[in-house]
Design an enzyme around this catalytic site. Structure first.
Site, PDB file in Angstrom:
ATOM      1  N   ARG A 200       1.083 -14.372   0.753  1.00  0.00           N
ATOM      2  CA  ARG A 200       0.512 -14.388   2.108  1.00  0.00           C
ATOM      3  C   ARG A 200      -0.864 -15.074   2.063  1.00  0.00           C
ATOM      4  NH1 ARG A 200       1.596  -8.148   3.855  1.00  0.00           N
ATOM      5  NH2 ARG A 200       1.160  -7.802   1.658  1.00  0.00           N
TER       6      ARG A 200
ATOM      7  N   CYS B 266      -5.240  -9.586   2.913  1.00  0.00           N
ATOM      8  CA  CYS B 266      -6.356  -8.754   3.378  1.00  0.00           C
ATOM      9  C   CYS B 266      -7.618  -9.534   3.736  1.00  0.00           C
ATOM     10  CB  CYS B 266      -6.684  -7.703   2.327  1.00  0.00           C
ATOM     11  SG  CYS B 266      -5.385  -6.466   2.197  1.00  0.00           S
TER      12      CYS B 266
ATOM     13  N   THR C 231      -5.588  -0.658   7.362  1.00  0.00           N
ATOM     14  CA  THR C 231      -6.915  -1.142   7.727  1.00  0.00           C
ATOM     15  C   THR C 231      -6.957  -1.357   9.241  1.00  0.00           C
ATOM     16  OG1 THR C 231      -7.050  -2.211   5.576  1.00  0.00           O
ATOM     17  CG2 THR C 231      -8.595  -2.971   7.265  1.00  0.00           C
TER      18      THR C 231
ATOM     19  N   VAL D 267       0.833  -1.207   0.000  1.00  0.00           N
ATOM     20  CA  VAL D 267       0.000   0.000   0.000  1.00  0.00           C
ATOM     21  C   VAL D 267       0.868   1.257   0.000  1.00  0.00           C
ATOM     22  CG1 VAL D 267      -1.594   1.365   1.421  1.00  0.00           C
ATOM     23  CG2 VAL D 267      -2.034  -1.054   1.020  1.00  0.00           C
TER      24      VAL D 267
ATOM     25  N   ASN E 191     -14.529  -5.509   2.240  1.00  0.00           N
ATOM     26  CA  ASN E 191     -13.741  -6.735   2.073  1.00  0.00           C
ATOM     27  C   ASN E 191     -14.507  -7.971   2.542  1.00  0.00           C
ATOM     28  OD1 ASN E 191     -11.584  -5.678   0.808  1.00  0.00           O
ATOM     29  ND2 ASN E 191     -10.111  -5.999   2.448  1.00  0.00           N
TER      30      ASN E 191
ATOM     31  N   GLY F  26     -13.535 -21.162  -6.785  1.00  0.00           N
ATOM     32  CA  GLY F  26     -12.123 -21.524  -6.918  1.00  0.00           C
ATOM     33  C   GLY F  26     -11.635 -22.295  -5.721  1.00  0.00           C
TER      34      GLY F  26
ATOM     35  N   PHE G   6      -8.450   0.963  -0.890  1.00  0.00           N
ATOM     36  CA  PHE G   6      -9.215  -0.098  -1.544  1.00  0.00           C
ATOM     37  C   PHE G   6      -8.463  -0.732  -2.713  1.00  0.00           C
ATOM     38  CE2 PHE G   6     -12.362   2.766   0.365  1.00  0.00           C
ATOM     39  CZ  PHE G   6     -13.077   1.861   1.138  1.00  0.00           C
ATOM     40  N   LEU G   7      -7.185  -0.397  -2.900  1.00  0.00           N
ATOM     41  CA  LEU G   7      -6.472  -0.945  -4.064  1.00  0.00           C
ATOM     42  C   LEU G   7      -6.419  -2.470  -3.985  1.00  0.00           C
ATOM     43  CD1 LEU G   7      -3.427  -2.000  -3.115  1.00  0.00           C
ATOM     44  CD2 LEU G   7      -2.922   0.426  -3.186  1.00  0.00           C
TER      45      LEU G   7
HETATM   46  P1  NAD Z   1       3.212  -4.636   4.120  1.00  0.00           P
HETATM   47  O1  NAD Z   1       3.495  -5.608   5.179  1.00  0.00           O
HETATM   48  O2  NAD Z   1       3.465  -4.995   2.686  1.00  0.00           O
HETATM   49  O3  NAD Z   1       3.995  -3.279   4.393  1.00  0.00           O
HETATM   50  C1  NAD Z   1       4.131  -2.669   5.653  1.00  0.00           C
HETATM   51  C2  NAD Z   1       5.471  -1.947   5.683  1.00  0.00           C
HETATM   52  O4  NAD Z   1       5.553  -1.159   6.867  1.00  0.00           O
HETATM   53  C3  NAD Z   1       6.671  -2.895   5.695  1.00  0.00           C
HETATM   54  O5  NAD Z   1       7.529  -2.571   4.621  1.00  0.00           O
HETATM   55  C4  NAD Z   1       7.335  -2.612   7.057  1.00  0.00           C
HETATM   56  O6  NAD Z   1       8.751  -2.737   7.009  1.00  0.00           O
HETATM   57  C5  NAD Z   1       6.906  -1.176   7.318  1.00  0.00           C
HETATM   58  N1  NAD Z   1       6.956  -0.771   8.720  1.00  0.00           N
HETATM   59  C6  NAD Z   1       6.552  -1.449   9.822  1.00  0.00           C
HETATM   60  N2  NAD Z   1       6.776  -0.734  10.921  1.00  0.00           N
HETATM   61  C7  NAD Z   1       7.318   0.442  10.534  1.00  0.00           C
HETATM   62  C8  NAD Z   1       7.770   1.602  11.197  1.00  0.00           C
HETATM   63  N3  NAD Z   1       7.713   1.712  12.528  1.00  0.00           N
HETATM   64  N4  NAD Z   1       8.275   2.603  10.463  1.00  0.00           N
HETATM   65  C9  NAD Z   1       8.358   2.523   9.131  1.00  0.00           C
HETATM   66  N5  NAD Z   1       7.942   1.437   8.429  1.00  0.00           N
HETATM   67  C10 NAD Z   1       7.436   0.419   9.126  1.00  0.00           C
HETATM   68  O7  NAD Z   1       1.684  -4.226   4.314  1.00  0.00           O
HETATM   69  P2  NAD Z   1       0.617  -3.814   3.188  1.00  0.00           P
HETATM   70  O8  NAD Z   1       0.134  -5.020   2.461  1.00  0.00           O
HETATM   71  O9  NAD Z   1       1.137  -2.654   2.423  1.00  0.00           O
HETATM   72  O10 NAD Z   1      -0.593  -3.330   4.122  1.00  0.00           O
HETATM   73  C11 NAD Z   1      -0.498  -2.153   4.888  1.00  0.00           C
HETATM   74  C12 NAD Z   1      -1.878  -1.836   5.439  1.00  0.00           C
HETATM   75  O11 NAD Z   1      -2.778  -1.576   4.355  1.00  0.00           O
HETATM   76  C13 NAD Z   1      -2.516  -2.997   6.220  1.00  0.00           C
HETATM   77  O12 NAD Z   1      -3.295  -2.454   7.259  1.00  0.00           O
HETATM   78  C14 NAD Z   1      -3.407  -3.666   5.194  1.00  0.00           C
HETATM   79  O13 NAD Z   1      -4.481  -4.343   5.777  1.00  0.00           O
HETATM   80  C15 NAD Z   1      -3.881  -2.477   4.394  1.00  0.00           C
HETATM   81  N6  NAD Z   1      -4.261  -2.765   3.003  1.00  0.00           N
HETATM   82  C16 NAD Z   1      -3.514  -3.642   2.263  1.00  0.00           C
HETATM   83  C17 NAD Z   1      -3.863  -3.881   0.936  1.00  0.00           C
HETATM   84  C18 NAD Z   1      -3.080  -4.851   0.087  1.00  0.00           C
HETATM   85  O14 NAD Z   1      -3.586  -5.220  -0.971  1.00  0.00           O
HETATM   86  N7  NAD Z   1      -1.881  -5.263   0.494  1.00  0.00           N
HETATM   87  C19 NAD Z   1      -4.965  -3.217   0.375  1.00  0.00           C
HETATM   88  C20 NAD Z   1      -5.684  -2.317   1.156  1.00  0.00           C
HETATM   89  C21 NAD Z   1      -5.316  -2.092   2.469  1.00  0.00           C
END
Ligand code: NAD
Length: 447
Positions: free
Chosen positions: A335, A267, A122, A11, A215, A260, A156-157
């Site tokens: 994941r 997520c 989230t 994100v 979701n 599927g 929402f991506l």
């Molecule tokens: P991710 O695990 O890919 O990325 C999180 C990043 O935060 C990591 O690179 C980590 O090193 C960094 N981080 C952790 N603690 C930190 C700190 N103190 N300072 C700086 N960086 C720090 O997670 P993601 O998939 O990008 O998801 C992030 C949030 O967005 C979650 O809450 C998730 O539910 C939500 N979300 C994810 C998606 C998706 O498709 N992946 C879509 C919508 C919302």
């Protein structure tokens, strides 16, 4: 505007790159120095379509990565919090949110102008108000709503099409009760909604809830269709026909009706769990969500069960080729990927696994420590394999050379967890073809 993105994962990186592409000045912050270095070299640490080009064209000008959150916040107008919020079995883990909130709060002491802090991760309803806001106020020694603003902006991506989703969102949801904060958020997002898609302003709890509601509803559609598919197999119906027949009803719609091997990813599984837990914590028994999770837990084993049953209960001495490891196409994310559950089942039943995925093999290799053989391409995975299991619907698997497949497989047997091929065609080609919610083709031809 000058923007800090705290947390540069799926994100955070996509948000940062897209905000820079629209003209904002962005600093992407992460703890992981390796990730930061890669980004500064123009190399995205994740695979996402279109991301590399956009990163390369903005890095070093409007975009940079750093580990120094304090400095970035002091020099920016807006901070977006995009760190992970994994479900730890009993609740979402907000320790990363707390940590960056503390650091942002401390940095606000050294900033005189108004600064907007936005939770993009989230989080369950109440988190922005009860966790983030008090930390920011106590660390900064400033008053929210006056000297700085707080808001909640769920993301929402969809992985696989994340860049496109961020650049052209169906809608932007912003939770805040401050008029000043609304103006800042409008300036931030106006470049993304020029074609008229709405920005919905609401209270923070509704914004937090909207993400879980969306979701969990999508996960519900998937589990519902998986149950319809399972019943289709029993009553002799074809779920493809059923899906088309029901999806053309405008009240239902065509999307997200594909059965599927269960939903996965970072997520849906955790968000459904978190919403069910939030309900339970508030003495509300959210019965539908419990069923959605139960159905999904079972569905992740449907394909492996079909394979094991076909070979009479044991896969000792058998090699299974697997096409697709990522939890969905166009991402390298594994994941909670259904492929991992399927691989575990097959290994437990005695099989040797040869797998191919266009992007996710590195992650699986690391997880299985040599137990899963990685193939150089989709056809190499078939050499000497007794059958093929299709787990992720990458487009390269949609129109393969069936004659080459027949030549390479020991026997022409396909278990398709994504219903990629036409039944009549597979029958003509002589494949034993077992998919989800459709009759088995050429059953009994091969043992
Ligand atoms: P991710 O695990 O890919 O990325 C999180 C990043 O935060 C990591 O690179 C980590 O090193 C960094 N981080 C952790 N603690 C930190 C700190 N103190 N300072 C700086 N960086 C720090 O997670 P993601 O998939 O990008 O998801 C992030 C949030 O967005 C979650 O809450 C998730 O539910 C939500 N979300 C994810 C998606 C998706 O498709 N992946 C879509 C919508 C919302």
């Amino acid at each position: 505007m000058k923007i800090t993105v705290a947390g540069t994962g799926y994100v955070g990186l996509v948000s940062g790159v897209c905000l820079a592409a629209k003209g904002h000045d962005v600093v992407c912050i992460d703890l992981d120095q390796d990730k930061v270095d890669k980004i500064n070299r123009g190399e995205p640490p994740i695979y996402e379509e279109g991301l590399e080009e956009l990163l390369k064209s903005n890095i070093g000008t409007r975009l940079r990565a750093s580990t120094n959150l304090h400095e970035a916040v002091v020099n920016s107008d807006v901070s977006l919090i995009a760190v992970g919020t994994p479900f730890d079995g009993s609740a979402i883990d907000v320790s990363y949110i707390r940590q960056v909130s503390r650091e942002i709060g401390a940095a606000l002491r050294d900033r005189d102008d108004y600064h907007m802090v936005v939770v993009k991760s989230t989080v369950v309803p109440g988190t922005t108000d009860e966790v983030v806001l008090p930390i920011l106020e106590s660390e900064s020694n400033k008053k929210a709503g006056v000297q700085f603003g707080v808001g909640m902006n769920p993301e929402f991506l969809r992985e696989g099409v994340a860049v496109d989703d961020f650049l052209r969102p169906d809608r932007v949801v912003i939770g805040t009760d401050s008029e000043k904060a609304k103006k800042v958020m409008e300036r931030l997002y106006n470049p993304f909604v020029r074609s008229g898609n709405p920005i919905y302003f609401m209270d923070e709890r509704s914004a937090e809830m909207t993400k879980y509601a969306a979701n969990s509803y999508l996960a519900t559609r998937i589990s519902y269709m998986n149950e319809i598919a399972n019943l289709c197999e029993i009553v002799g119906a074809d779920v493809d026909n059923v899906r088309k027949g029901m999806g053309s009803d405008s009240r239902i719609g065509k999307r997200f009706l594909f059965p599927g091997v269960g939903y996965g990813g970072s997520c849906f599984p955790k968000d459904v769990q978190a919403l069910a837990k939030t309900a339970a914590d508030n003495d509300y028994d959210f019965k539908i969500l419990k069923s959605v999770m139960n159905v999904n837990d079972l569905q992740k084993h449907v394909l492996s069960e079909k394979i094991i049953e076909h070979y009479g209960g044991s896969l000792a001495g058998k090699t299974v080729a697997i096409w697709g490891l990522a939890f969905k196409p166009n991402t390298d994310d594994i994941r909670e990927a259904p492929a991992l559950y399927i691989i575990n089942d097959l290994i437990k039943a005695g099989a040797t696994i040869k797998a191919f995925d266009p992007e996710a093999m590195g992650h699986v290799k690391a997880e299985y420590n040599g137990q899963v053989h990685m193939a150089a391409d989709q056809y190499e995975a078939l050499i000497g394999a007794d059958c093929l299991a299709i787990v992720t619907e990458w487009s390269v698997f949609r129109t393969p050379s069936f004659s080459v497949m027949k030549e390479l497989l020991k026997e022409p047997i396909i278990f398709d967890g994504r219903n990629l091929y036409d039944l009549a065609n597979m029958e003509d080609l002589g494949f034993h073809y077992n998919s989800i919610g459709r009759g088995v083709v050429n059953e009994g031809e091969m043992a």
